[in-house]
Design an enzyme around this catalytic site. Structure first.
Site, PDB file in Angstrom:
ATOM      1  N   ARG A   1      -1.312  37.617 -50.317  1.00 45.82           N
ATOM      2  CA  ARG A   1      -1.488  36.183 -50.087  1.00 45.82           C
ATOM      3  C   ARG A   1      -2.649  35.543 -50.829  1.00 45.82           C
ATOM      4  NH1 ARG A   1      -1.434  36.464 -43.740  1.00 45.82           N
ATOM      5  NH2 ARG A   1      -2.227  38.504 -44.332  1.00 45.82           N
TER       6      ARG A   1
ATOM      7  N   TYR B   1       1.265  52.002 -34.042  1.00 45.25           N
ATOM      8  CA  TYR B   1       1.979  50.719 -33.962  1.00 45.25           C
ATOM      9  C   TYR B   1       3.221  50.831 -33.071  1.00 45.25           C
ATOM     10  CZ  TYR B   1      -0.967  48.947 -37.738  1.00 45.25           C
ATOM     11  OH  TYR B   1      -2.040  48.530 -38.480  1.00 45.25           O
TER      12      TYR B   1
ATOM     13  N   ARG C   1       7.140  34.341 -51.367  1.00 43.89           N
ATOM     14  CA  ARG C   1       7.297  34.622 -49.945  1.00 43.89           C
ATOM     15  C   ARG C   1       7.959  33.432 -49.240  1.00 43.89           C
ATOM     16  NH1 ARG C   1       5.193  34.283 -45.166  1.00 43.89           N
ATOM     17  NH2 ARG C   1       4.448  35.978 -43.851  1.00 43.89           N
TER      18      ARG C   1
ATOM     19  N   ASP D   1       6.498  47.723 -46.542  1.00 43.20           N
ATOM     20  CA  ASP D   1       5.474  47.871 -45.499  1.00 43.20           C
ATOM     21  C   ASP D   1       5.665  49.192 -44.777  1.00 43.20           C
ATOM     22  OD1 ASP D   1       3.269  46.130 -44.148  1.00 43.20           O
ATOM     23  OD2 ASP D   1       4.308  47.157 -42.521  1.00 43.20           O
TER      24      ASP D   1
ATOM     25  N   ARG E   1      -3.098  46.250 -51.716  1.00 45.01           N
ATOM     26  CA  ARG E   1      -2.572  44.915 -51.420  1.00 45.01           C
ATOM     27  C   ARG E   1      -2.664  43.977 -52.628  1.00 45.01           C
ATOM     28  NH1 ARG E   1      -2.212  43.897 -45.540  1.00 45.01           N
ATOM     29  NH2 ARG E   1      -1.230  45.824 -44.930  1.00 45.01           N
TER      30      ARG E   1
END
Ligand code: 1CP
Length: 344
Positions: free
Chosen positions: A29, A152, A38, A75, A25
């Site tokens: 953020r 998921y 973003r 992703d 990652r």
């Protein structure tokens, strides 16, 4: 032939005096420049599918820190979307998908060969990156492993214990196995196209492998990874593959041999000393530093970083965290980790 890129040398089994380094990652953020791009994209999925902006955020941590590898920005949940699942992200909460609870839900999914139209922008991101990265930086492509992606797709969201996936496996084993097969086939096609587009290394993220116990670990973590890796090696024999069965515990031992992976990435629940003894003899290893050190920093970060480098110095090693960096991390601590690895 000598291989100039340090990551590729480590993946080929060479112990290096200074381990190459990148970070899970690393585009994310915790970086103000990521948040700005973003915001420009609008939302997370628009950023993934905008090749120019995805290229930009992939390059940001390379410019700032000079990591030895760049991981393409995308992703693991884009594959379910390419198979026809609905996917959206709820700000501050995470991903949401349409669910799979029986044969009729499964029957709505597309085939493994139908994914490429949706995923074409990802291949374009990789082509952009091959032209834009410094010559010493290795480009990593990735996908989620079938079990993790299935958790998921079945639950429609992230779950603490993957309960809905375990329940479907017990109640409708045929549907569950068919889903794992479909994801395995789609993942082979997706990763093969990533390599065609310029990915030099592939990483397979099995973030929820730790909830598979006993035979289930063999059937749903090892077997699909082995099938994906064998198919990729047949088509692209030179492309190294990193497998990350997060939470595997003792099952990290033997994972590289059982799957054909060139490198096993490991979390922070096992020690680097144990990995040096039980996993590294089979090939390159990567991981281990607790992500929380990127928040807290200081002397403890330096000490733990040095410990991991020291424990793994006699074999092939790529320095990394045990899991992704979190949004509350301090960018200065990332620099401290890098300086410690490179100065150690
Ligand atoms: O708001 C934002 O900007 C979204 C946060 C975010 C980011 C930065 C998500 C949503 N995905 C990503 C990018 C991402 N995801 C990368 C890019 C490259 C890099 O590492 O820099 C990668 C490799 C992933 C892989 C990924 N997505 C995994 C496997 C690795 C892991 O962390 O275990 C998983 C499980 C996901 C699903 C996902 N996507 C995003 C979130 C918040 C989640 C987890 C959701 C949950 O379990 O509840």
């Amino acid at each position: 032939m000598t291989q100039p890129k340090t990551i590729l040398r480590a993946l080929a089994g060479e112990p290096l005096p200074t381990p190459p380094i990148w970070m899970m990652r690393q585009a994310g953020r915790y970086l103000p420049e990521y948040k700005a791009t973003r915001a420009e994209a609008g939302d997370f999925l628009s950023l993934c599918y905008n090749s120019d902006l995805a290229t930009e955020v992939t390059l940001q941590p390379i410019r700032r820190y000079g990591f030895d590898a760049a991981i393409m920005f995308a992703d693991i949940l884009l594959v379910p979307q390419a198979l026809g699942a609905d996917l959206w992200f709820v700000t501050g909460e995470g991903p949401r998908l349409s669910t799979i609870s029986d044969e009729s839900d499964f029957a709505k999914l597309g085939g493994a060969d139908d994914i490429h139209d949706t995923l074409a922008p990802i291949y374009q991101t990789l082509r952009n990156l091959r032209g834009a990265l410094p010559h010493e930086t290795t480009l990593i492509g990735f996908a989620g492993a079938p079990w993790t992606v299935a958790t998921y797709m079945i639950a429609g969201r992230g779950t603490p214990d993957q309960g809905p996936a375990h329940a479907l496996k017990a109640a409708h084993p045929d549907v569950f196995d068919a889903l794992i097969q479909r994801l395995t086939d789609a993942t082979i096609e997706y990763l093969s196209s990533q390599i065609d587009a310029g990915a030099e290394v592939i990483k397979l993220f099995d973030s929820w492998a730790g909830s598979l116990k006993g035979d289930d670990f063999d059937r749903y973590a090892i077997a699909p990874a082995a099938r994906i890796i064998a198919a990729l090696k047949q088509r692209h024999s030179d492309t190294p593959i990193i497998a990350f069965p997060r939470g595997a515990g003792e099952r990290y031992a033997g994972f590289a041999q059982a799957t054909g992976a060139d490198c096993v990435a490991f979390d922070d629940a096992v020690s680097a000393e144990w990995v040096a003894e039980k996993v590294q003899p089979d090939g390159c290893v990567q991981g281990n530093l607790k992500s929380s050190h990127m928040v807290t920093g200081g002397e403890k970060l330096v000490r733990e970083t040095r410990r991991i480098v020291e424990a793994l110095r006699n074999g092939p090693h790529i320095f990394n965290l045990g899991h992704g960096i979190t949004p509350d991390a301090d960018p200065a601590n990332v620099q401290l980790m890098i300086d410690t690895v490179r100065g150690a």
